[in-house]
Design a protein around this motif. Structure first.
Motif, short mmCIF file in Angstrom:
data_model
loop_
_atom_site.label_atom_id
_atom_site.label_comp_id
_atom_site.label_asym_id
_atom_site.label_seq_id
_atom_site.Cartn_x
_atom_site.Cartn_y
_atom_site.Cartn_z
N THR A 1 0.83 -1.20 0.00
CA THR A 1 0.00 0.00 0.00
C THR A 1 0.86 1.25 0.00
OG1 THR A 1 -1.75 -1.17 1.21
CG2 THR A 1 -1.83 1.25 1.21
N LEU A 2 0.67 2.08 -1.02
CA LEU A 2 1.34 3.37 -1.12
C LEU A 2 0.30 4.46 -0.86
CD1 LEU A 2 3.37 1.48 -2.55
CD2 LEU A 2 3.86 3.36 -4.13
N ALA A 3 0.68 5.49 -0.13
CA ALA A 3 -0.30 6.49 0.27
C ALA A 3 0.33 7.88 0.34
CB ALA A 3 -0.91 6.13 1.62
N CYS A 4 -0.55 8.88 0.26
CA CYS A 4 -0.17 10.27 0.48
C CYS A 4 -1.44 11.04 0.82
CB CYS A 4 0.51 10.87 -0.76
SG CYS A 4 -0.59 11.02 -2.19
N HIS A 5 -1.31 12.29 1.18
CA HIS A 5 -2.50 13.11 1.38
C HIS A 5 -2.66 14.03 0.18
CE1 HIS A 5 -0.76 17.12 2.52
NE2 HIS A 5 0.25 16.40 2.99
N TYR A 6 -3.91 14.41 -0.13
CA TYR A 6 -4.13 15.23 -1.32
C TYR A 6 -4.73 16.60 -0.99
CZ TYR A 6 -9.16 13.96 -1.43
OH TYR A 6 -10.50 13.77 -1.14
N ASP A 7 -4.98 16.89 0.26
CA ASP A 7 -5.40 18.24 0.63
C ASP A 7 -4.17 19.10 0.87
OD1 ASP A 7 -4.90 16.57 2.97
OD2 ASP A 7 -5.48 18.32 4.15
N SER A 8 -4.33 20.40 0.79
CA SER A 8 -3.24 21.31 1.15
C SER A 8 -3.74 22.25 2.23
CB SER A 8 -2.72 22.09 -0.06
OG SER A 8 -3.77 22.78 -0.70
N LYS A 9 -2.83 22.75 3.02
CA LYS A 9 -3.20 23.58 4.16
C LYS A 9 -3.75 24.92 3.71
CE LYS A 9 -1.51 25.24 8.62
NZ LYS A 9 -2.70 24.70 9.32
N TYR A 10 -4.73 25.41 4.44
CA TYR A 10 -5.32 26.71 4.14
C TYR A 10 -4.64 27.80 4.96
CZ TYR A 10 -8.57 30.61 4.10
OH TYR A 10 -9.11 31.85 3.99
N PHE A 11 -4.20 28.85 4.27
CA PHE A 11 -3.68 30.05 4.92
C PHE A 11 -4.48 31.24 4.41
CE2 PHE A 11 -0.02 27.19 5.03
CZ PHE A 11 0.47 27.39 6.31
N ASN A 12 -4.97 32.07 5.30
CA ASN A 12 -5.74 33.23 4.84
C ASN A 12 -4.84 34.40 4.46
OD1 ASN A 12 -4.91 34.15 7.32
ND2 ASN A 12 -6.95 34.12 8.27
N MET A 13 -3.53 34.29 4.75
CA MET A 13 -2.61 35.38 4.43
C MET A 13 -2.09 35.30 3.00
SD MET A 13 -2.08 33.66 7.45
CE MET A 13 -0.40 33.04 7.51
N PHE A 14 -2.09 34.11 2.40
CA PHE A 14 -1.56 33.95 1.06
C PHE A 14 -2.13 32.67 0.45
CE2 PHE A 14 1.49 32.14 4.08
CZ PHE A 14 1.62 30.84 3.62
N ASN A 15 -1.93 32.54 -0.85
CA ASN A 15 -2.35 31.33 -1.56
C ASN A 15 -1.28 30.27 -1.38
OD1 ASN A 15 -4.74 32.41 -2.52
ND2 ASN A 15 -3.80 33.17 -4.41
N PHE A 16 -1.60 29.25 -0.61
CA PHE A 16 -0.65 28.17 -0.38
C PHE A 16 -0.92 27.06 -1.39
CE2 PHE A 16 0.51 24.14 1.82
CZ PHE A 16 1.88 24.35 1.82
#
Length: 336
Positions: A123-138
């Protein structure tokens, strides 16, 4: 992912999380024992050359470009569409709700298994969401758009060898976790939403949880693609596979299939590093090989983690390594 406690961070005050990491506490079942030190069939040099040509001429850029966007609005549709277009994958969506600092949110883990009737899984895995920052586009190019692209590329480039596998003892499974990042500040409740929920269902033997039955090992990818990448051995119980990655890197260099002179996989152990990642909820039940750069990239959780942070030579080298690892582990035939 949260930075480890060995870094000077506010995590020093969050002692409650130190109990989350522990080794396996029970003896392996007969099925687990069969995969305990499984490395697969070593490839001859000529076959290594052949498969790395395959790993260098695909659509990695297309996958990468799609994922190098803001992904706090998840791109699960793209992942599912790509896997379904490749064919041969049993794709399941694990949709659930959880309470966050911003109210109740809906999350979607993606579990894709090739030939799900096979008892054992790599099983190979990763996460696909990215962190939300309200100061800049991350953007999160390394964290974790590139790992998503690597998994999709593996699925596409190995589609035919996987289809041709006859009565394999072990098959390939891919997991894309949602809700990895915290909404406000990393804690045992505000983080790892997807992996915590899925691990709980695995332990509770729900219909979704049983999709994880037969995992030999969980290979978790994160923070990949930047120049001067460095990897260390985090866990004693998966040292045999980490050392195998060292061997693969050296074989690629001997066959002149490596760009640059950097050594990515360091021949030393750091079992005391408290890394917070999606392996945490599974550590009491499933062994994990964590392939995440350490120390963290300089661009980690900054506006600079965008497409400019990705290094083509590094991406190519890692892609070749992952191909060799998977093909050898599964015993796939890559020559026509």
């Amino acid at each position: 992912m949260q930075e480890p406690k060995s870094e000077v961070t506010a995590l020093d005050t969050e002692s409650a999380r130190t109990s989350l990491i522990s080794g396996l506490t029970s003896a392996p079942t007969p099925r687990q024992a069969s995969g305990l030190f499984h490395l697969g069939r070593p490839l001859l040099g000529c076959i290594v050359v052949s498969l790395t040509l395959l790993a260098s001429t695909g659509k990695t850029d297309a996958d990468r470009d799609h994922h190098v966007i803001k992904r706090y609005i998840p791109s699960s549709n793209h992942i599912v569409e790509q896997l379904e277009s490749i064919g041969g994958w049993d794709v399941n969506l694990h949709i659930f709700q959880d309470i966050t600092p911003h109210g109740t949110k809906t999350f979607t883990n993606i579990i894709a298994t090739h030939n799900p009737n096979v008892e054992r899984r790599l099983t190979l895995a990763c996460h696909y969401d990215s962190k939300y920052f309200n100061m800049f586009n991350f953007i999160g190019a390394t964290d974790a758009a590139l790992p998503c692209a690597q998994l999709l590329y593996l699925a596409r480039s190995l589609a035919e060898p996987l289809r041709q596998a006859s009565n394999p003892p072990v098959t390939l499974q891919l997991i894309f976790f949602d809700g990895h990042e915290s909404f406000i500040r990393w804690s045992d409740r505000d983080s790892l939403y997807g992996s915590r929920q899925l691990a709980g269902e695995y332990i509770d033997r729900t219909s979704i949880g049983t999709l994880l039955d037969g995992m030999d090992i969980l290979v978790l990818l994160n923070r990949l693609g930047s120049k001067n990448s460095n990897f260390i051995n985090f866990f004693y119980d998966t040292s045999v596979w980490y050392n195998h990655m060292i061997d693969i890197e050296q074989r690629l260099k001997r066959n002149k299939l490596w760009y640059g002179n950097d050594n990515y996989f360091q021949d030393n152990a750091h079992f005391n590093v408290d890394i917070q990642d999606d392996h945490i909820p599974f550590r009491n039940t499933i062994r994990t090989l964590l392939l995440a750069t350490y120390p963290f990239p300089e661009v980690w959780h900054t506006e600079g983690d965008n497409a400019a942070a990705l290094d083509d030579d590094t991406i190519s080298n890692l892609s070749k390594m992952f191909h060799v690892f998977v093909i050898e582990y599964l015993g796939l035939s890559v020559l026509q």
